[in-house]
Design a protein around this motif. Structure first.
Motif, PDB file in Angstrom:
ATOM      1  N   VAL A 111       0.872  -1.180   0.000  1.00 55.17           N
ATOM      2  CA  VAL A 111       0.000   0.000   0.000  1.00 55.17           C
ATOM      3  C   VAL A 111       0.907   1.227   0.000  1.00 55.17           C
ATOM      4  CG1 VAL A 111      -1.947   1.157   1.090  1.00 55.17           C
ATOM      5  CG2 VAL A 111      -1.662  -1.315   1.345  1.00 55.17           C
ATOM      6  N   VAL A 112       1.006   1.889  -1.142  1.00 52.70           N
ATOM      7  CA  VAL A 112       2.017   2.919  -1.350  1.00 52.70           C
ATOM      8  C   VAL A 112       1.450   4.088  -2.142  1.00 52.70           C
ATOM      9  CG1 VAL A 112       4.006   1.361  -1.237  1.00 52.70           C
ATOM     10  CG2 VAL A 112       2.828   1.696  -3.412  1.00 52.70           C
ATOM     11  N   SER A 113       2.180   5.192  -2.118  1.00 44.76           N
ATOM     12  CA  SER A 113       1.897   6.346  -2.995  1.00 44.76           C
ATOM     13  C   SER A 113       3.178   7.147  -3.124  1.00 44.76           C
ATOM     14  CB  SER A 113       0.769   7.213  -2.421  1.00 44.76           C
ATOM     15  OG  SER A 113       1.230   7.977  -1.326  1.00 44.76           O
ATOM     16  N   GLY A 114       3.133   8.197  -3.964  1.00 44.98           N
ATOM     17  CA  GLY A 114       4.231   9.146  -4.032  1.00 44.98           C
ATOM     18  C   GLY A 114       5.539   8.595  -4.544  1.00 44.98           C
ATOM     19  N   ALA A 115       5.601   8.252  -5.823  1.00 44.60           N
ATOM     20  CA  ALA A 115       6.839   7.744  -6.437  1.00 44.60           C
ATOM     21  C   ALA A 115       7.695   8.934  -6.860  1.00 44.60           C
ATOM     22  CB  ALA A 115       6.501   6.869  -7.638  1.00 44.60           C
ATOM     23  N   ILE A 116       8.490   9.470  -5.913  1.00 39.05           N
ATOM     24  CA  ILE A 116       9.194  10.727  -6.129  1.00 39.05           C
ATOM     25  C   ILE A 116      10.666  10.420  -6.372  1.00 39.05           C
ATOM     26  CG2 ILE A 116       9.502  13.055  -5.297  1.00 39.05           C
ATOM     27  CD1 ILE A 116       6.571  12.235  -5.445  1.00 39.05           C
ATOM     28  N   VAL A 117      11.141  10.633  -7.614  1.00 39.12           N
ATOM     29  CA  VAL A 117      12.439  10.134  -8.081  1.00 39.12           C
ATOM     30  C   VAL A 117      13.318  11.290  -8.554  1.00 39.12           C
ATOM     31  CG1 VAL A 117      13.582   8.664  -9.801  1.00 39.12           C
ATOM     32  CG2 VAL A 117      11.406   7.936  -8.787  1.00 39.12           C
TER      33      VAL A 117
ATOM     34  N   TYR B  90       9.205   7.318  -1.284  1.00 39.45           N
ATOM     35  CA  TYR B  90       7.789   6.981  -1.522  1.00 39.45           C
ATOM     36  C   TYR B  90       7.105   6.774  -0.181  1.00 39.45           C
ATOM     37  CZ  TYR B  90       8.847   1.994  -0.681  1.00 39.45           C
ATOM     38  OH  TYR B  90       9.222   0.791  -0.124  1.00 39.45           O
ATOM     39  N   GLN B  91       5.809   6.969  -0.180  1.00 39.16           N
ATOM     40  CA  GLN B  91       5.034   6.767   1.045  1.00 39.16           C
ATOM     41  C   GLN B  91       4.506   5.342   1.099  1.00 39.16           C
ATOM     42  OE1 GLN B  91       1.228   8.749   1.481  1.00 39.16           O
ATOM     43  NE2 GLN B  91       1.588   9.160   3.639  1.00 39.16           N
ATOM     44  N   PHE B  92       4.581   4.741   2.271  1.00 38.38           N
ATOM     45  CA  PHE B  92       3.986   3.416   2.486  1.00 38.38           C
ATOM     46  C   PHE B  92       2.973   3.508   3.620  1.00 38.38           C
ATOM     47  CE2 PHE B  92       7.471   3.646   5.460  1.00 38.38           C
ATOM     48  CZ  PHE B  92       6.959   3.078   6.615  1.00 38.38           C
TER      49      PHE B  92
ATOM     50  N   GLU C 164       3.955  12.324   3.772  1.00 37.51           N
ATOM     51  CA  GLU C 164       3.346  12.058   2.463  1.00 37.51           C
ATOM     52  C   GLU C 164       4.045  12.954   1.442  1.00 37.51           C
ATOM     53  OE1 GLU C 164      -1.097  11.858   0.420  1.00 37.51           O
ATOM     54  OE2 GLU C 164      -0.766  13.176   2.133  1.00 37.51           O
ATOM     55  N   PRO C 165       5.071  12.452   0.741  1.00 36.95           N
ATOM     56  CA  PRO C 165       5.924  13.343  -0.069  1.00 36.95           C
ATOM     57  C   PRO C 165       5.201  13.921  -1.275  1.00 36.95           C
ATOM     58  CG  PRO C 165       6.498  11.048  -0.448  1.00 36.95           C
ATOM     59  CD  PRO C 165       5.499  11.053   0.669  1.00 36.95           C
TER      60      PRO C 165
ATOM     61  N   THR D  93     -12.611  18.304  -9.540  1.00 38.71           N
ATOM     62  CA  THR D  93     -11.240  17.916  -9.884  1.00 38.71           C
ATOM     63  C   THR D  93     -10.297  18.405  -8.798  1.00 38.71           C
ATOM     64  OG1 THR D  93     -11.614  17.943 -12.276  1.00 38.71           O
ATOM     65  CG2 THR D  93      -9.344  18.243 -11.517  1.00 38.71           C
ATOM     66  N   ILE D  94      -9.405  17.519  -8.373  1.00 36.68           N
ATOM     67  CA  ILE D  94      -8.326  17.871  -7.459  1.00 36.68           C
ATOM     68  C   ILE D  94      -7.020  17.780  -8.245  1.00 36.68           C
ATOM     69  CG2 ILE D  94      -7.057  17.178  -5.384  1.00 36.68           C
ATOM     70  CD1 ILE D  94      -9.707  16.134  -4.255  1.00 36.68           C
ATOM     71  N   LEU D  95      -6.373  18.915  -8.481  1.00 37.98           N
ATOM     72  CA  LEU D  95      -5.075  18.926  -9.154  1.00 37.98           C
ATOM     73  C   LEU D  95      -3.985  18.545  -8.146  1.00 37.98           C
ATOM     74  CD1 LEU D  95      -5.301  22.201 -11.303  1.00 37.98           C
ATOM     75  CD2 LEU D  95      -5.894  19.856 -11.949  1.00 37.98           C
ATOM     76  N   CYS D  96      -3.043  17.715  -8.578  1.00 39.15           N
ATOM     77  CA  CYS D  96      -1.997  17.196  -7.699  1.00 39.15           C
ATOM     78  C   CYS D  96      -0.623  17.445  -8.317  1.00 39.15           C
ATOM     79  CB  CYS D  96      -2.183  15.702  -7.454  1.00 39.15           C
ATOM     80  SG  CYS D  96      -3.781  15.286  -6.710  1.00 39.15           S
ATOM     81  N   GLN D  97       0.294  17.979  -7.527  1.00 38.36           N
ATOM     82  CA  GLN D  97       1.642  18.319  -7.973  1.00 38.36           C
ATOM     83  C   GLN D  97       2.645  17.346  -7.367  1.00 38.36           C
ATOM     84  OE1 GLN D  97      -0.044  19.773  -5.639  1.00 38.36           O
ATOM     85  NE2 GLN D  97       1.275  20.325  -3.941  1.00 38.36           N
ATOM     86  N   ALA D  98       3.782  17.188  -8.043  1.00 39.16           N
ATOM     87  CA  ALA D  98       4.864  16.337  -7.533  1.00 39.16           C
ATOM     88  C   ALA D  98       6.149  16.727  -8.263  1.00 39.16           C
ATOM     89  CB  ALA D  98       4.516  14.858  -7.701  1.00 39.16           C
ATOM     90  N   ASN D  99       6.992  15.727  -8.638  1.00 36.55           N
ATOM     91  CA  ASN D  99       8.217  16.003  -9.394  1.00 36.55           C
ATOM     92  C   ASN D  99       7.889  16.034 -10.887  1.00 36.55           C
ATOM     93  OD1 ASN D  99       9.680  15.844  -6.974  1.00 36.55           O
ATOM     94  ND2 ASN D  99      11.395  14.826  -7.967  1.00 36.55           N
TER      95      ASN D  99
END
Length: 516
Positions: free
Chosen positions: A139-145, A162-164, A206-207, A355-361
């Motif tokens: 159970v994971v999220s946030g694949a930040i590379v 990543y978050q687990f 939660e990255p 809609t929920i906009l989501c930001q990351a890398n």
């Protein structure tokens, strides 16, 4: 304090690099949004790991001429092939058959059309023909590379946070704790990953982004008084707030956090907190480093009563800038850089979902373009199991700008001329080329001042720098007295003079300094 030496990018939106102006204002840009997603969930009937959602709590890199994406999936129905330890993490306090994870990988030649290669790493519902990544968490999220080219160890060239999510009812096998937190992983190729640590056991992390800037690794995420141990003034609960963790050694992280970006809490303290119905910072800062400056986005989370009206929640993007990669600020306070109406999740005929906009890398420069990959989460939460199955979705979207054109300086409406002046810059000891990213360069003049704001005669007045042509992303400055060799290593200020021509103001987006 002078800016660092070497190649430097002075953005119009960076009020530390370009803090001084006369008769000039900031005009923020509007990105162009591709209406169709660039990556969608797999078909529901496929039984793929992402047959419900392909969430961009993730990363896009342009790596050796190829675009590479890491994201997290959602699927419907438990994977019966998880090992004992992985299955133990799947216990849920309700009967919801929506499962979060695993992390997945995709690639593309152009960044528009993506493939999901069969990696053969994870046995999922009877098949290894999928793009899931093998990790010790299910159970994971946030694949930040990031790709860390400075690491001398090829096995650690790619780094991921990543978050687990451990079992919510009892501790899982292994020292994972009971709070969702972040794991650290390394890889030689971005595909085969080795987890090397869990730095903040039993602390919610939660990255939203992970970057290397100024010799430091930085994890950005969101925290609140009852989620991550972050409180508002006076020890009262806070809403979602952008915070950061920092280290110089990826394998070892001090157990300290810094506030990276926050919105104002309600004056009425009884309204504060994660569940308060007011605007908050979702996920924290999603940023990218461009050498001496970072540009980022934050989620402007329009909160509702969290447990009762979740489907009423929506989220826009605000624009941020930073010089240290930790503390971020808005170039224009309260400005919505990208509204969810401008990048809507794929619609469902006859239904209306927020809609929920989501930001990351997801911010990167490729050629003459700045790309902003982001997530579009169709918020069907709180509608009940049947609606969740039919309508819940996450997809990856793309917005673009001409390279580095986040915003421009232009003359005030009633001004015929004006100027912009930089902070003190220490010029490299080798030859340096100054160029501007601008339009209307025929009505601009560039001069150099000393640290005390006095014009340097050899590079001002009649000897000012000349900009040929009418504009572009890299308009070179030429000097009547030749190169800048006479002042190498000195601290100077760049001053750009603007004049209105034909009723039109020139626009300055950025100044570049590059060592030759």
């Amino acid at each position: 304090m002078p800016l660092p030496m070497g190649n430097q990018l002075l953005l119009a939106i960076d009020d530390q690099a370009l803090p001084f102006r006369k008769n000039v204002g900031l005009y923020l840009s509007k990105p162009t949004v591709r209406p169709e997603p660039v990556l969608k969930p797999s078909d529901f009937e496929s039984q793929a790991p992402d047959n419900l959602a392909a969430h961009f709590y993730g990363t896009v890199l342009h790596d050796a001429g190829k675009f590479r994406m890491w994201y997290y999936a959602c699927h419907w129905g438990k994977n019966p092939d998880w090992s004992v330890s992985l299955a133990q993490q799947l216990a849920k306090p309700n009967a919801d058959p929506l499962f979060q994870g695993p992390l997945c990988y995709a690639e593309s030649n152009d960044g528009i059309t993506w493939t999901k290669p069969a990696l053969g790493q994870v046995l999922f519902k009877g098949s290894r023909q999928n793009n899931a990544l093998e990790l010790p968490h299910s159970v994971v999220s946030g694949a930040i590379v990031i790709k860390d080219d400075d690491d001398p160890d090829p096995a650690c060239r790619y780094k991921m946070t990543y978050q687990f999510f451990p079992n919510f009812t009892q501790p899982v096998i292994g020292d994972y704790g009971t709070q969702p937190s972040v794991a650290l992983a390394v890889s030689p190729d971005g595909l085969k990953w080795t987890v090397i640590g869990i730095p903040f056991v039993n602390q919610f992390v939660e990255p939203s982004s992970f970057l290397k800037h100024g010799g430091q690794y930085v994890i950005h995420y969101q925290a609140a008084g009852n989620m991550g141990g972050y409180f508002a003034e006076g020890g009262t609960p806070s809403g979602r707030t952008g915070v950061a963790r920092v280290t110089t050694d990826f394998a070892r992280w001090p157990d300290l956090l810094a506030e990276s970006f926050a919105l104002a809490e309600p004056e009425d303290r009884t309204l504060r907190g994660l569940s308060g119905a007011y605007d908050q910072v979702h996920l924290g800062v999603g940023a990218a480093s461009f050498g001496n400056v970072c540009v980022g986005l934050y989620g402007l989370w329009h909160n509702a009563e969290f447990h009762k009206k979740f489907d009423q929640i929506s989220c826009d993007f605000g624009l941020l800038v930073s010089n240290d990669g930790v503390r971020f600020r808005e170039p224009v306070k309260g400005h919505r850089f990208l509204r969810r109406e401008e990048s809507l999740a794929t619609a469902v005929p006859g239904h209306q979902f927020n809609t929920i906009l989501c930001q990351a890398n997801g911010i990167l420069n490729v050629g003459d373009e700045t790309r902003i990959y982001h997530g579009r989460w169709r918020n069907a939460n709180g509608r009940g199991g049947e609606d969740l199955l039919k309508y819940y979705s996450g997809e990856v979207a793309l917005a673009t700008l001409p390279r580095d054109r986040w915003g421009a300086f232009g003359l005030d409406p009633d001004a015929q001329s004006g100027s912009i002046t930089s902070s003190a810059i220490e010029l490299p000891r080798q030859d340096v080329q100054i160029s501007v990213n601008a339009e209307g360069t025929q009505s601009m003049r560039l001069e150099l001042l000393d640290e005390q704001f006095h014009p340097i005669p050899e590079f001002s007045g009649v000897n000012a720098g000349v900009l040929e042509g009418s504009g572009g992303l890299d308009c070179a400055v030429t000097w009547r007295n030749g190169a800048l060799a006479a002042i190498h290593g000195q601290r100077v200020r760049i001053q750009l003079q603007l004049a209105r021509q034909g009723g039109k103001s020139p626009q300055l987006f950025a100044i570049n300094l590059r060592s030759k």
